[in-house]
Design a protein around this motif. Structure first.
Motif, PDB file in Angstrom:
ATOM      1  N   LEU A 175       0.825  -1.209   0.000  1.00 34.14           N
ATOM      2  CA  LEU A 175       0.000   0.000   0.000  1.00 34.14           C
ATOM      3  C   LEU A 175       0.860   1.259   0.000  1.00 34.14           C
ATOM      4  N   GLU A 176       2.020   1.216   0.649  1.00 34.21           N
ATOM      5  CA  GLU A 176       2.919   2.370   0.613  1.00 34.21           C
ATOM      6  C   GLU A 176       3.472   2.593  -0.796  1.00 34.21           C
ATOM      7  N   LEU A 177       3.808   1.511  -1.501  1.00 36.40           N
ATOM      8  CA  LEU A 177       4.296   1.650  -2.867  1.00 36.40           C
ATOM      9  C   LEU A 177       3.192   2.162  -3.787  1.00 36.40           C
ATOM     10  N   ALA A 178       1.978   1.673  -3.584  1.00 31.52           N
ATOM     11  CA  ALA A 178       0.854   2.168  -4.384  1.00 31.52           C
ATOM     12  C   ALA A 178       0.668   3.658  -4.150  1.00 31.52           C
ATOM     13  N   ARG A 179       0.715   4.069  -2.900  1.00 35.15           N
ATOM     14  CA  ARG A 179       0.560   5.492  -2.556  1.00 35.15           C
ATOM     15  C   ARG A 179       1.665   6.328  -3.215  1.00 35.15           C
ATOM     16  N   HIS A 180       2.885   5.832  -3.148  1.00 35.28           N
ATOM     17  CA  HIS A 180       4.011   6.586  -3.703  1.00 35.28           C
ATOM     18  C   HIS A 180       3.859   6.799  -5.206  1.00 35.28           C
ATOM     19  N   TYR A 181       3.566   5.725  -5.935  1.00 31.74           N
ATOM     20  CA  TYR A 181       3.571   5.845  -7.391  1.00 31.74           C
ATOM     21  C   TYR A 181       2.314   6.500  -7.941  1.00 31.74           C
ATOM     22  N   ILE A 182       1.217   6.374  -7.248  1.00 26.75           N
ATOM     23  CA  ILE A 182       0.011   7.023  -7.765  1.00 26.75           C
ATOM     24  C   ILE A 182      -0.025   8.506  -7.438  1.00 26.75           C
ATOM     25  N   LYS A 183       0.724   8.936  -6.411  1.00 27.75           N
ATOM     26  CA  LYS A 183       0.700  10.345  -6.013  1.00 27.75           C
ATOM     27  C   LYS A 183       1.866  11.144  -6.561  1.00 27.75           C
ATOM     28  N   ASN A 184       2.777  10.500  -7.280  1.00 22.03           N
ATOM     29  CA  ASN A 184       3.872  11.252  -7.885  1.00 22.03           C
ATOM     30  C   ASN A 184       3.336  12.209  -8.939  1.00 22.03           C
ATOM     31  N   SER A 185       3.969  13.354  -9.067  1.00 22.69           N
ATOM     32  CA  SER A 185       3.503  14.368 -10.006  1.00 22.69           C
ATOM     33  C   SER A 185       3.956  14.082 -11.440  1.00 22.69           C
ATOM     34  N   TYR A 186       4.876  13.113 -11.622  1.00 21.91           N
ATOM     35  CA  TYR A 186       5.315  12.754 -12.963  1.00 21.91           C
ATOM     36  C   TYR A 186       4.744  11.384 -13.338  1.00 21.91           C
ATOM     37  N   LYS A 187       4.774  11.088 -14.619  1.00 18.93           N
ATOM     38  CA  LYS A 187       4.204   9.850 -15.130  1.00 18.93           C
ATOM     39  C   LYS A 187       5.326   8.869 -15.453  1.00 18.93           C
ATOM     40  N   GLU A 188       5.344   7.720 -14.795  1.00 18.01           N
ATOM     41  CA  GLU A 188       6.392   6.749 -15.019  1.00 18.01           C
ATOM     42  C   GLU A 188       6.230   6.087 -16.389  1.00 18.01           C
ATOM     43  N   PRO A 189       7.325   5.554 -16.951  1.00 18.31           N
ATOM     44  CA  PRO A 189       7.242   4.905 -18.261  1.00 18.31           C
ATOM     45  C   PRO A 189       6.740   3.468 -18.205  1.00 18.31           C
ATOM     46  N   PHE A 190       6.207   3.060 -17.065  1.00 20.00           N
ATOM     47  CA  PHE A 190       5.623   1.732 -16.906  1.00 20.00           C
ATOM     48  C   PHE A 190       4.295   1.855 -16.162  1.00 20.00           C
ATOM     49  N   ASN A 191       3.390   0.929 -16.430  1.00 24.95           N
ATOM     50  CA  ASN A 191       2.182   0.794 -15.625  1.00 24.95           C
ATOM     51  C   ASN A 191       2.527  -0.006 -14.374  1.00 24.95           C
ATOM     52  N   PHE A 192       1.634   0.027 -13.379  1.00 24.39           N
ATOM     53  CA  PHE A 192       1.816  -0.764 -12.155  1.00 24.39           C
ATOM     54  C   PHE A 192       0.550  -1.565 -11.888  1.00 24.39           C
ATOM     55  N   LEU A 193       0.739  -2.850 -11.603  1.00 24.92           N
ATOM     56  CA  LEU A 193      -0.353  -3.723 -11.216  1.00 24.92           C
ATOM     57  C   LEU A 193      -0.094  -4.198  -9.789  1.00 24.92           C
ATOM     58  N   PHE A 194      -0.978  -3.833  -8.871  1.00 26.08           N
ATOM     59  CA  PHE A 194      -0.820  -4.197  -7.457  1.00 26.08           C
ATOM     60  C   PHE A 194      -1.732  -5.380  -7.162  1.00 26.08           C
ATOM     61  N   ILE A 195      -1.136  -6.484  -6.695  1.00 23.30           N
ATOM     62  CA  ILE A 195      -1.909  -7.701  -6.436  1.00 23.30           C
ATOM     63  C   ILE A 195      -1.719  -8.147  -4.994  1.00 23.30           C
ATOM     64  N   ALA A 196      -2.818  -8.194  -4.243  1.00 23.26           N
ATOM     65  CA  ALA A 196      -2.829  -8.780  -2.898  1.00 23.26           C
ATOM     66  C   ALA A 196      -3.358 -10.201  -3.047  1.00 23.26           C
ATOM     67  N   PHE A 197      -2.506 -11.173  -2.789  1.00 23.70           N
ATOM     68  CA  PHE A 197      -2.849 -12.565  -3.061  1.00 23.70           C
ATOM     69  C   PHE A 197      -3.584 -13.214  -1.897  1.00 23.70           C
ATOM     70  N   GLY A 198      -4.564 -14.020  -2.220  1.00 27.09           N
ATOM     71  CA  GLY A 198      -5.232 -14.869  -1.238  1.00 27.09           C
ATOM     72  C   GLY A 198      -4.656 -16.273  -1.297  1.00 27.09           C
ATOM     73  N   GLY A 199      -4.875 -17.033  -0.229  1.00 24.05           N
ATOM     74  CA  GLY A 199      -4.522 -18.452  -0.223  1.00 24.05           C
ATOM     75  C   GLY A 199      -3.041 -18.769  -0.287  1.00 24.05           C
ATOM     76  N   GLU A 200      -2.175 -17.819   0.024  1.00 21.06           N
ATOM     77  CA  GLU A 200      -0.739 -18.100  -0.042  1.00 21.06           C
ATOM     78  C   GLU A 200      -0.334 -19.169   0.951  1.00 21.06           C
ATOM     79  N   GLU A 201      -0.874 -19.083   2.168  1.00 22.60           N
ATOM     80  CA  GLU A 201      -0.500 -20.037   3.216  1.00 22.60           C
ATOM     81  C   GLU A 201      -0.986 -21.458   2.909  1.00 22.60           C
TER      82      GLU A 201
END
Length: 309
Positions: free
Chosen positions: A145-171
């Motif tokens: 969530l901190e990384l999502a906050r950082h990249y979505i709130k930056n004033s510049y546009k990165e040259p890559f998209n970001f896909l944030f995935i919170a996985f279920g059932g890992e354990e």
């Protein structure tokens, strides 16, 4: 003149506040872990109410931050799986997208589930006791969530998209990442790399944080070269395979990075609680991740290196 000065000061304050908001924040990290690892969520067990409640919390945070829902307008990717005598166990991934109009995408992942009350683990853990899983893996979710906050709130546009995935059932056997790599919402060939955080909240300065997957792309050694983060020591491991969700991306042809602060006496025990989190160190780890992500974006593509065995 006074009006111009007021405007200049206001703009400077606004810019400073925005910059401050993008820096990984220890208090915010602690607050996220406090909630996810609270008795209210009863250990975020798969197929338990606490796990479902955790998934809704993550989706709410994604929406609040402004990430897009890309699975038919939903943040959820529902699935079922079998484990031993247990059939059709329900779980879900939670997915949010930052669309920068780029050709390639960086995946940021962490699992939100934990053992819950251990009902599905055939007596391996004390059934009925709440396993809050503060380090495993509320800490990784706070990092995501901190990384999502950082990249979505930056004033510049990165040259890559970001896909944030919170996985279920890992354990339960890396089920969320197994399902996603079999049913990706975007072609895996268009992924720049996948960064996975699993247990990043118990930093040991003598050990440092381990970063796996260093051998999964030809460019990683150059990207890592001379990278330092004050207060954070790290070491690398070449292996792309491992006992967390990056494994399924690596064997599917995607370069990976895996962050892990190591085992401890509270691992998979009811004593893995939020007050033991080292939030300030975790903030430093997330800042280290930001450095590496940013350096990776200097390369239009990473060249995958497969397993040698």
């Amino acid at each position: 003149m006074k009006r111009w000065l007021l405007f200049t000061c206001a703009a400077a304050i606004s810019s400073s506040a925005l910059a401050q908001d993008t820096i990984p924040d220890a208090a915010r990290i602690q607050g996220i872990v406090n909630y996810l690892a609270s008795d209210k969520l009863k250990g975020r067990g798969t197929a338990e109410k606490g796990g479902e409640k955790a998934s809704r919390y993550v989706a709410k945070q994604f929406k609040k931050l402004g990430l897009q829902a890309v699975n038919g307008g939903s943040y959820f990717q529902d699935f079922t799986f079998d484990r031993k005598e247990h059939k059709n166990i329900p779980s879900r991934n939670v997915i949010g997208y930052l669309d920068n109009g780029a050709a390639r995408t960086i995946i940021i992942g962490a699992h939100y589930d934990h053992l819950g009350t251990a009902a599905l683990f055939d007596g391996k853990y004390p059934v009925g006791q709440i396993h809050n899983g503060a380090d495993d893996n509320a800490s990784g979710m706070a990092g995501l969530l901190e990384l999502a906050r950082h990249y979505i709130k930056n004033s510049y546009k990165e040259p890559f998209n970001f896909l944030f995935i919170a996985f279920g059932g890992e354990e339960m056997g890396l089920q969320g990442s197994k399902y996603y790599t079999a049913h990706p919402l975007m072609p895996l060939k268009d992924m720049h790399f996948m960064l996975n955080m699993d247990m990043i909240g118990r930093y040991n300065p003598e050990r440092g944080i381990g970063i796996g997957g260093h051998g999964s792309a030809e460019e990683w050694p150059a990207i890592f070269k001379d990278v330092q983060q004050p207060g954070i020591k790290y070491f690398t491991d070449a292996a792309g395979k491992g006992a967390s969700d990056h494994h399924n991306f690596y064997i599917s042809g995607v370069p990976v990075m895996f962050f892990h602060t190591g085992g401890h006496d509270d691992y998979h025990k009811p004593t893995d609680d939020a007050p033991k989190l080292q939030a300030a160190s975790e903030a430093g780890i997330v800042q280290l991740e930001i450095q590496l992500i940013n350096r990776s974006m200097a390369y239009p593509a990473l060249h995958y290196v497969g397993p040698k065995d």
